[in-house]
Scaffold this motif. Structure first.
Motif, PDB file in Angstrom:
ATOM      1  N   ASN A  82       0.822   0.994   3.377  1.00  0.00           N
ATOM      2  CA  ASN A  82       0.494  -0.416   2.503  1.00  0.00           C
ATOM      3  C   ASN A  82      -0.508  -1.193   3.337  1.00  0.00           C
ATOM      4  O   ASN A  82      -1.317  -2.061   2.993  1.00  0.00           O
ATOM      5  N   SER A  83      -0.379  -0.947   4.920  1.00  0.00           N
ATOM      6  CA  SER A  83      -1.423  -1.766   5.749  1.00  0.00           C
ATOM      7  C   SER A  83      -2.588  -1.031   6.009  1.00  0.00           C
ATOM      8  O   SER A  83      -3.523  -1.526   6.843  1.00  0.00           O
ATOM      9  N   SER A  84      -2.486   0.423   5.269  1.00  0.00           N
ATOM     10  CA  SER A  84      -3.782   1.090   5.426  1.00  0.00           C
ATOM     11  C   SER A  84      -4.644   0.944   4.013  1.00  0.00           C
ATOM     12  O   SER A  84      -4.271   0.323   3.220  1.00  0.00           O
ATOM     13  N   GLU A  85      -5.501   1.901   3.993  1.00  0.00           N
ATOM     14  CA  GLU A  85      -6.439   2.046   2.770  1.00  0.00           C
ATOM     15  C   GLU A  85      -6.131   3.390   2.269  1.00  0.00           C
ATOM     16  O   GLU A  85      -6.756   3.717   1.271  1.00  0.00           O
ATOM     17  N   TYR A  86      -4.901   3.927   2.487  1.00  0.00           N
ATOM     18  CA  TYR A  86      -4.373   5.104   1.877  1.00  0.00           C
ATOM     19  C   TYR A  86      -4.530   4.941   0.244  1.00  0.00           C
ATOM     20  O   TYR A  86      -4.794   5.982  -0.619  1.00  0.00           O
ATOM     21  N   TRP A 171      -7.517  12.914  13.409  1.00  0.00           N
ATOM     22  CA  TRP A 171      -7.202  11.953  12.465  1.00  0.00           C
ATOM     23  C   TRP A 171      -7.280  12.302  11.037  1.00  0.00           C
ATOM     24  O   TRP A 171      -6.518  12.340  10.035  1.00  0.00           O
ATOM     25  N   SER A 172      -8.430  13.085  10.899  1.00  0.00           N
ATOM     26  CA  SER A 172      -8.668  13.607   9.307  1.00  0.00           C
ATOM     27  C   SER A 172      -7.784  14.738   9.069  1.00  0.00           C
ATOM     28  O   SER A 172      -7.446  14.930   8.059  1.00  0.00           O
ATOM     29  N   ASP A 186       9.541  12.820   9.970  1.00  0.00           N
ATOM     30  CA  ASP A 186       9.006  12.371  11.199  1.00  0.00           C
ATOM     31  C   ASP A 186       7.389  12.994  11.267  1.00  0.00           C
ATOM     32  O   ASP A 186       6.827  12.153  11.702  1.00  0.00           O
ATOM     33  N   ALA A 187       7.185  14.038  10.500  1.00  0.00           N
ATOM     34  CA  ALA A 187       5.770  14.384  10.515  1.00  0.00           C
ATOM     35  C   ALA A 187       4.978  13.435   9.672  1.00  0.00           C
ATOM     36  O   ALA A 187       3.924  13.377   9.695  1.00  0.00           O
ATOM     37  N   GLN A 188       5.544  12.837   8.467  1.00  0.00           N
ATOM     38  CA  GLN A 188       4.920  11.822   7.645  1.00  0.00           C
ATOM     39  C   GLN A 188       4.682  10.605   8.341  1.00  0.00           C
ATOM     40  O   GLN A 188       3.626  10.140   8.477  1.00  0.00           O
ATOM     41  N   VAL A 189       5.649  10.260   9.116  1.00  0.00           N
ATOM     42  CA  VAL A 189       5.403   9.126   9.801  1.00  0.00           C
ATOM     43  C   VAL A 189       4.170   9.095  10.885  1.00  0.00           C
ATOM     44  O   VAL A 189       3.419   8.003  11.284  1.00  0.00           O
ATOM     45  N   ARG A 190       4.352  10.376  11.616  1.00  0.00           N
ATOM     46  CA  ARG A 190       3.341  10.606  12.472  1.00  0.00           C
ATOM     47  C   ARG A 190       1.770  10.552  11.903  1.00  0.00           C
ATOM     48  O   ARG A 190       0.899  10.030  12.296  1.00  0.00           O
ATOM     49  N   CYS A 191       1.796  11.297  10.533  1.00  0.00           N
ATOM     50  CA  CYS A 191       0.438  11.160  10.074  1.00  0.00           C
ATOM     51  C   CYS A 191      -0.073  10.001   9.413  1.00  0.00           C
ATOM     52  O   CYS A 191      -0.995   9.731   9.615  1.00  0.00           O
ATOM     53  N   ALA A 192       1.030   9.077   9.124  1.00  0.00           N
ATOM     54  CA  ALA A 192       0.715   7.817   8.550  1.00  0.00           C
ATOM     55  C   ALA A 192       0.036   6.850   9.717  1.00  0.00           C
ATOM     56  O   ALA A 192      -0.657   6.078   9.346  1.00  0.00           O
ATOM     57  N   SER A 193       0.923   7.131  10.753  1.00  0.00           N
ATOM     58  CA  SER A 193       0.422   6.146  12.027  1.00  0.00           C
ATOM     59  C   SER A 193      -0.741   6.539  12.243  1.00  0.00           C
ATOM     60  O   SER A 193      -1.733   5.608  12.560  1.00  0.00           O
ATOM     61  N   ALA A 197      -4.554   4.097  12.390  1.00  0.00           N
ATOM     62  CA  ALA A 197      -5.651   4.221  13.574  1.00  0.00           C
ATOM     63  C   ALA A 197      -6.919   4.663  12.992  1.00  0.00           C
ATOM     64  O   ALA A 197      -7.922   4.149  13.495  1.00  0.00           O
ATOM     65  N   TYR A 198      -6.933   5.615  11.944  1.00  0.00           N
ATOM     66  CA  TYR A 198      -8.276   5.886  11.646  1.00  0.00           C
ATOM     67  C   TYR A 198      -8.967   4.952  10.940  1.00  0.00           C
ATOM     68  O   TYR A 198     -10.187   4.828  11.133  1.00  0.00           O
TER      69      TYR A 198
END
Length: 409
Positions: A82-86, A171-172, A186-193, A197-198
């Motif tokens: 929610n704090s990204s532009e996803y 990041w991409s 865990d992988a979702q959290v890592r990719c979302a984080s 940053a991206y």
């Protein structure tokens, strides 16, 4: 749903069999129907007419959810994003008039006329990359050429500094995984984080270009989103930049690698070496035979009757553009890679309709540079002994080789 509409036996994007050879799966399902459901419930369009119709019909097949991702996100990750532009919209995941407004900002950068001015720089980048391994007599063409060439070019056009390219690439890749792969929590959290940053990086890039304008896409988007009379939002600009790097790098990289593989595994490489004028034909055949972009995404806004079946409103649909070039009913010997097809090379590798690939001309120039430099400098190129092709898991959307080890005398 009738049994002949059930493609779950074949259309499983996570199965090793599908990852290795999606075209056999397409053919099996097409024999029964041009429209079917996959193992994950998504609707798959495999007929040429159905694919083209869906991509042209912006009213019944919306693009606004193109970047939602194929798999559910955990509650923690959804809140984190929610704090990204996803969830924001940009050109790729927008319908008219928003799509037209944003595409107009970038059209000149990717026009055939402007791309022609980039040819010397693209050739120089290609030569420099080949310089890095030409004396070694063996290399992996994916990591040493097919991957870094389009990355360097699209970053140059976008305005990403060379020292940031490897980080942006990572990041991409994390964002792409979030879109197309069934990741654990865990992988979702890592990719979302990583995506957070991206997006922060891209906002900083826009601010920097607004203060220090240059001749690049980031400067144009900074002016459009931060100027006195903005024509797009900063959120839209971030999504456009992120989508451009994905489309301009991952897909071009896959196309170069896939095409080189099929040239080298057949006698067609020696034909191109003997007749470099066949390079344009090799590019077209690569686009037809094994495109890196296998599908895009649409969501139905109403119930749609297509291919004799009702696709309910709100359904997630994959028009499998990669299926078109391998349809034996449309193309003779569709499963044979050869360079003598002429104007009969039918494909939808760049899509059709208002979302036709903005970077089509650029991709062709990059592919031509890679092929022409290798043909002239390493004509004795061959696949490494014992090589067996393995492809990166890419859901229904992407197809690219993990590696392409080659040798030469």
């Amino acid at each position: 749903m009738a049994a002949d509409r059930d493609g779950t036996e074949y259309l499983d994007p996570a199965s090793p069999k599908f990852i290795h050879d999606p075209y056999s799966a397409y053919a099996e399902v097409r024999r029964s129907a041009p429209v079917a459901q996959a193992s994950d419930g998504q609707w798959i369009l495999l007929g040429d007419d159905e694919i083209s119709a869906a991509l042209r019909d912006v009213d019944r097949f919306t693009s606004t959810r193109n970047l939602d991702g194929d798999y559910p996100l955990s509650k923690e990750v959804a809140e984190l994003l929610n704090s990204s532009e996803y969830y924001s919209q940009g050109m790729f995941n927008a319908d008219p008039p928003d799509h037209s407004r944003m595409r107009k900002l970038l059209a000149e950068f990717f026009s055939p006329r402007n791309v022609r001015t980039l040819e010397p720089a693209i050739r120089a980048i290609t030569d420099s990359l080949v310089d890095g391994f030409a004396a070694e007599h063996a290399t992996d063409l994916i990591s040493c050429l097919a991957y870094p060439l389009p990355l360097s070019v699209i970053c140059l056009i976008m305005g990403v500094p060379p020292e940031d390219q490897d980080t942006v690439k990572e990041w991409s890749q994390d964002w792409t995984a979030l879109l197309v792969l069934p990741l654990d929590d865990d992988a979702q959290v890592r990719c979302a984080s990583s995506l957070l940053a991206y997006d922060n990086y891209l906002r900083s890039l826009l601010a920097n270009r607004f203060a220090n304008p240059r001749n690049d896409v980031a400067t144009v988007l900074a002016g459009a989103s931060m100027g006195t009379n903005p024509t797009c939002s900063v959120a839209e600009a971030v999504v456009v930049l992120r989508s451009l790097l994905l489309a301009g790098h991952e897909t071009a990289s896959g196309l170069i690698g896939n095409t080189l593989y099929h040239l080298l595994r057949t006698s067609e490489w020696s034909r191109v070496v003997a007749e470099p004028r066949l390079i344009p034909a090799a590019i077209d055949e690569g686009l037809r035979f094994d495109p890196s972009s296998q599908s895009t995404i649409r969501v139905t806004t109403v119930d749609v009757i297509m291919g004799g079946v009702v696709i309910p409103a709100g359904s997630r649909v994959h028009p499998m553009t990669g299926s078109v070039g391998r349809d034996e009913n449309q193309i003779p010997d569709a499963n044979v890679f050869r360079l003598d097809r002429g104007s009969a090379t039918r494909h939808l590798a760049f899509g059709v309709g208002i979302h036709y690939c903005l970077g089509a001309a650029l991709t062709r120039v990059e592919m031509a540079a890679a092929l022409s430099v290798l043909v002239s400098r390493l004509p004795g190129l061959r696949l490494a002994d014992g090589f067996e092709a393995e492809f990166v898991p890419g859901g229904f959307s992407f197809r690219s080789l993990m590696s392409l080890p080659v040798e030469w005398d």
